[in-house]
Write a protein that holds these residues in place. Structure first.
Motif, PDB file in Angstrom:
ATOM      1  N   THR A 172      -0.263 -11.522 -16.295  1.00  0.00           N
ATOM      2  CA  THR A 172       0.458 -12.790 -16.184  1.00  0.00           C
ATOM      3  C   THR A 172       1.224 -12.925 -14.878  1.00  0.00           C
ATOM      4  OG1 THR A 172       1.961 -14.285 -17.357  1.00  0.00           O
ATOM      5  CG2 THR A 172       2.580 -11.970 -17.282  1.00  0.00           C
ATOM      6  N   ARG A 173       0.964 -12.061 -13.908  1.00  0.00           N
ATOM      7  CA  ARG A 173       1.603 -12.151 -12.607  1.00  0.00           C
ATOM      8  C   ARG A 173       0.531 -11.987 -11.539  1.00  0.00           C
ATOM      9  NH1 ARG A 173       4.897 -13.865 -15.313  1.00  0.00           N
ATOM     10  NH2 ARG A 173       7.116 -13.433 -15.448  1.00  0.00           N
ATOM     11  N   GLY A 174       0.500 -12.898 -10.584  1.00  0.00           N
ATOM     12  CA  GLY A 174      -0.522 -12.830  -9.554  1.00  0.00           C
ATOM     13  C   GLY A 174      -0.125 -12.023  -8.337  1.00  0.00           C
ATOM     14  N   ILE A 175       1.128 -11.586  -8.268  1.00  0.00           N
ATOM     15  CA  ILE A 175       1.613 -10.899  -7.081  1.00  0.00           C
ATOM     16  C   ILE A 175       1.594  -9.391  -7.323  1.00  0.00           C
ATOM     17  CG2 ILE A 175       3.480 -10.782  -5.398  1.00  0.00           C
ATOM     18  CD1 ILE A 175       2.153 -13.543  -5.751  1.00  0.00           C
ATOM     19  N   ASN A 176       0.652  -8.699  -6.690  1.00  0.00           N
ATOM     20  CA  ASN A 176       0.508  -7.266  -6.895  1.00  0.00           C
ATOM     21  C   ASN A 176       1.764  -6.498  -6.519  1.00  0.00           C
ATOM     22  OD1 ASN A 176      -2.135  -7.500  -7.798  1.00  0.00           O
ATOM     23  ND2 ASN A 176      -2.989  -7.315  -5.758  1.00  0.00           N
ATOM     24  N   TYR A 177       2.441  -6.952  -5.491  1.00  0.00           N
ATOM     25  CA  TYR A 177       3.627  -6.240  -5.017  1.00  0.00           C
ATOM     26  C   TYR A 177       4.731  -6.258  -6.068  1.00  0.00           C
ATOM     27  CZ  TYR A 177       7.326  -4.735  -1.835  1.00  0.00           C
ATOM     28  OH  TYR A 177       8.356  -4.058  -1.249  1.00  0.00           O
ATOM     29  N   GLU A 178       4.906  -7.396  -6.713  1.00  0.00           N
ATOM     30  CA  GLU A 178       5.920  -7.503  -7.753  1.00  0.00           C
ATOM     31  C   GLU A 178       5.609  -6.556  -8.902  1.00  0.00           C
ATOM     32  OE1 GLU A 178       8.092 -11.035 -10.360  1.00  0.00           O
ATOM     33  OE2 GLU A 178       6.095 -11.359  -9.532  1.00  0.00           O
ATOM     34  N   ARG A 193       6.453  -1.208 -11.743  1.00  0.00           N
ATOM     35  CA  ARG A 193       5.874   0.115 -12.031  1.00  0.00           C
ATOM     36  C   ARG A 193       6.744   1.228 -11.464  1.00  0.00           C
ATOM     37  NH1 ARG A 193       1.191   2.732  -9.176  1.00  0.00           N
ATOM     38  NH2 ARG A 193       0.423   4.375 -10.546  1.00  0.00           N
ATOM     39  N   LYS A 194       7.297   1.000 -10.281  1.00  0.00           N
ATOM     40  CA  LYS A 194       8.178   2.001  -9.679  1.00  0.00           C
ATOM     41  C   LYS A 194       9.395   2.254 -10.551  1.00  0.00           C
ATOM     42  CE  LYS A 194      10.914   3.002  -5.533  1.00  0.00           C
ATOM     43  NZ  LYS A 194      11.297   2.548  -4.173  1.00  0.00           N
ATOM     44  N   ASP A 195      10.003   1.196 -11.074  1.00  0.00           N
ATOM     45  CA  ASP A 195      11.172   1.347 -11.929  1.00  0.00           C
ATOM     46  C   ASP A 195      10.813   2.039 -13.240  1.00  0.00           C
ATOM     47  OD1 ASP A 195      12.797   0.167 -10.063  1.00  0.00           O
ATOM     48  OD2 ASP A 195      12.644  -1.837 -10.914  1.00  0.00           O
ATOM     49  N   LEU A 196       9.644   1.728 -13.795  1.00  0.00           N
ATOM     50  CA  LEU A 196       9.210   2.369 -15.038  1.00  0.00           C
ATOM     51  C   LEU A 196       8.937   3.854 -14.829  1.00  0.00           C
ATOM     52  CD1 LEU A 196       6.786  -0.362 -16.451  1.00  0.00           C
ATOM     53  CD2 LEU A 196       9.071   0.213 -17.288  1.00  0.00           C
ATOM     54  N   ILE A 197       8.346   4.192 -13.680  1.00  0.00           N
ATOM     55  CA  ILE A 197       8.082   5.603 -13.364  1.00  0.00           C
ATOM     56  C   ILE A 197       9.391   6.369 -13.240  1.00  0.00           C
ATOM     57  CG2 ILE A 197       7.222   7.143 -11.557  1.00  0.00           C
ATOM     58  CD1 ILE A 197       4.987   5.111 -11.040  1.00  0.00           C
ATOM     59  N   ALA A 198      10.366   5.758 -12.564  1.00  0.00           N
ATOM     60  CA  ALA A 198      11.681   6.403 -12.438  1.00  0.00           C
ATOM     61  C   ALA A 198      12.335   6.562 -13.802  1.00  0.00           C
ATOM     62  CB  ALA A 198      12.571   5.584 -11.514  1.00  0.00           C
ATOM     63  N   MET A 199      12.167   5.578 -14.654  1.00  0.00           N
ATOM     64  CA  MET A 199      12.715   5.627 -16.004  1.00  0.00           C
ATOM     65  C   MET A 199      12.078   6.756 -16.812  1.00  0.00           C
ATOM     66  SD  MET A 199      12.738   2.439 -18.678  1.00  0.00           S
ATOM     67  CE  MET A 199      13.555   2.539 -20.270  1.00  0.00           C
ATOM     68  N   ALA A 200      10.747   6.909 -16.693  1.00  0.00           N
ATOM     69  CA  ALA A 200      10.035   7.973 -17.404  1.00  0.00           C
ATOM     70  C   ALA A 200      10.420   9.349 -16.870  1.00  0.00           C
ATOM     71  CB  ALA A 200       8.530   7.760 -17.287  1.00  0.00           C
ATOM     72  N   LYS A 219       0.817  -1.214   0.000  1.00  0.00           N
ATOM     73  CA  LYS A 219       0.000   0.000   0.000  1.00  0.00           C
ATOM     74  C   LYS A 219       0.851   1.265   0.000  1.00  0.00           C
ATOM     75  CE  LYS A 219      -4.171  -1.884   2.178  1.00  0.00           C
ATOM     76  NZ  LYS A 219      -5.105  -1.777   3.331  1.00  0.00           N
ATOM     77  N   GLN A 220       1.907   1.279   0.794  1.00  0.00           N
ATOM     78  CA  GLN A 220       2.781   2.440   0.838  1.00  0.00           C
ATOM     79  C   GLN A 220       3.492   2.639  -0.485  1.00  0.00           C
ATOM     80  OE1 GLN A 220       2.975   4.731   3.127  1.00  0.00           O
ATOM     81  NE2 GLN A 220       4.571   5.883   2.053  1.00  0.00           N
ATOM     82  N   LEU A 221       3.951   1.537  -1.071  1.00  0.00           N
ATOM     83  CA  LEU A 221       4.635   1.613  -2.359  1.00  0.00           C
ATOM     84  C   LEU A 221       3.695   2.134  -3.437  1.00  0.00           C
ATOM     85  CD1 LEU A 221       7.104   1.003  -4.129  1.00  0.00           C
ATOM     86  CD2 LEU A 221       6.255  -1.336  -4.363  1.00  0.00           C
ATOM     87  N   LYS A 222       2.471   1.645  -3.452  1.00  0.00           N
ATOM     88  CA  LYS A 222       1.499   2.095  -4.447  1.00  0.00           C
ATOM     89  C   LYS A 222       1.176   3.576  -4.262  1.00  0.00           C
ATOM     90  CE  LYS A 222      -2.855   0.734  -6.611  1.00  0.00           C
ATOM     91  NZ  LYS A 222      -3.270   2.126  -6.878  1.00  0.00           N
TER      92      LYS A 222
END
Length: 232
Positions: free
Chosen positions: A39-45, A50-57, A8-11
């Motif tokens: 294709t991934r069941g783990i929301n945290y993963e 998403r965090k890495d993609l946001i940093a990349m953008a 939740k904090q990460l999101k």
């Protein structure tokens, strides 16, 4: 045990930075994350990616560019990203789902405890058993076996058809449960106080175990090489 990078904090942090990005970058990230999420069941993963993609953008925009220009072929990037990520493990998939199921059970048992009404816990237990034995493993198996090519824009319908087939099987199982299993169950229930305490303990134990797995995942992040390659 330190609870680091809870979902939740990460999101929440991701959503805050995500809202500052340009619209085309938000759309690109959303498309990539949706593909991974299918294709991934783990929301945290998924949220870590998403965090890495946001940093990349954000880094690209600081240099006067946008994410699509840095990535290039978006579908190829999706395939590389999916190939770099570990296949979902059944234990992680079960933990993620069981925490929510136990929280639901805790809320139901606590509600009946406060209201003083009876709770058909034996029926809920049967449904929980089907979720554990059938629904979670079949969803995990679908995510593990689906080819990455099915998730691209031109073949997305194949994965949708596979999901629909699994949902039909689940629907039939719940009908059979309601018509044949439920009437045969003995009219015996766990007292609300015991049920509430039991769900509370199980939820705490599962959350602690899941947090440990989360921390291990946060340390690994094997998809970082794909993201870092595009940054260069």
């Amino acid at each position: 045990m330190t609870i680091r990078n809870e979902y939740k904090q990460l999101k929440k942090e991701n959503d805050l930075i995500f809202s500052t990005l340009a619209e085309c970058d938000r759309d690109t990230i959303t498309g990539i994350v949706n593909t991974i999420n299918n294709t991934r069941g783990i929301n945290y993963e998924v949220e870590l990616v998403r965090k890495d993609l946001i940093a990349m953008a954000a880094s690209a925009e600081a240099d006067g560019q946008y994410l699509p220009a840095v990535i290039g072929d978006v579908d190829a990037f999706k395939r590389d990203l999916l190939a770099s990520m570990p296949q979902p493990k059944l234990i992680d998939y079960m933990l993620d789902s069981l925490v929510w199921l136990c929280l639901f059970g805790l809320a139901v048992s606590l509600t009946h405890l406060l209201l003083g009404g009876p709770w058909d816990c034996y029926y809920d237990a049967a449904m929980l058993g089907i979720c554990i034995v059938v629904m979670m493993p079949s969803a995990w198996l679908l995510q593990r076996l689906v080819p990455s090519a099915w998730l691209t824009a031109d073949k997305g319908g194949l994965y949708g058809a596979a999901q629909a087939a699994v949902l039909v099987v689940w629907f039939v199982l719940f009908i059979l449960l309601y018509r044949w299993v439920y009437p045969a169950l003995p009219n015996i229930g766990v007292p609300n106080v015991i049920a509430t305490a039991l769900f509370a303990v199980i939820t705490l134990v599962l959350r602690g175990w899941r947090t440990r797995r989360y921390n291990q995942l946060a340390d690994a992040r094997p998809w970082r090489d794909v993201v870092d390659t595009k940054k260069q």
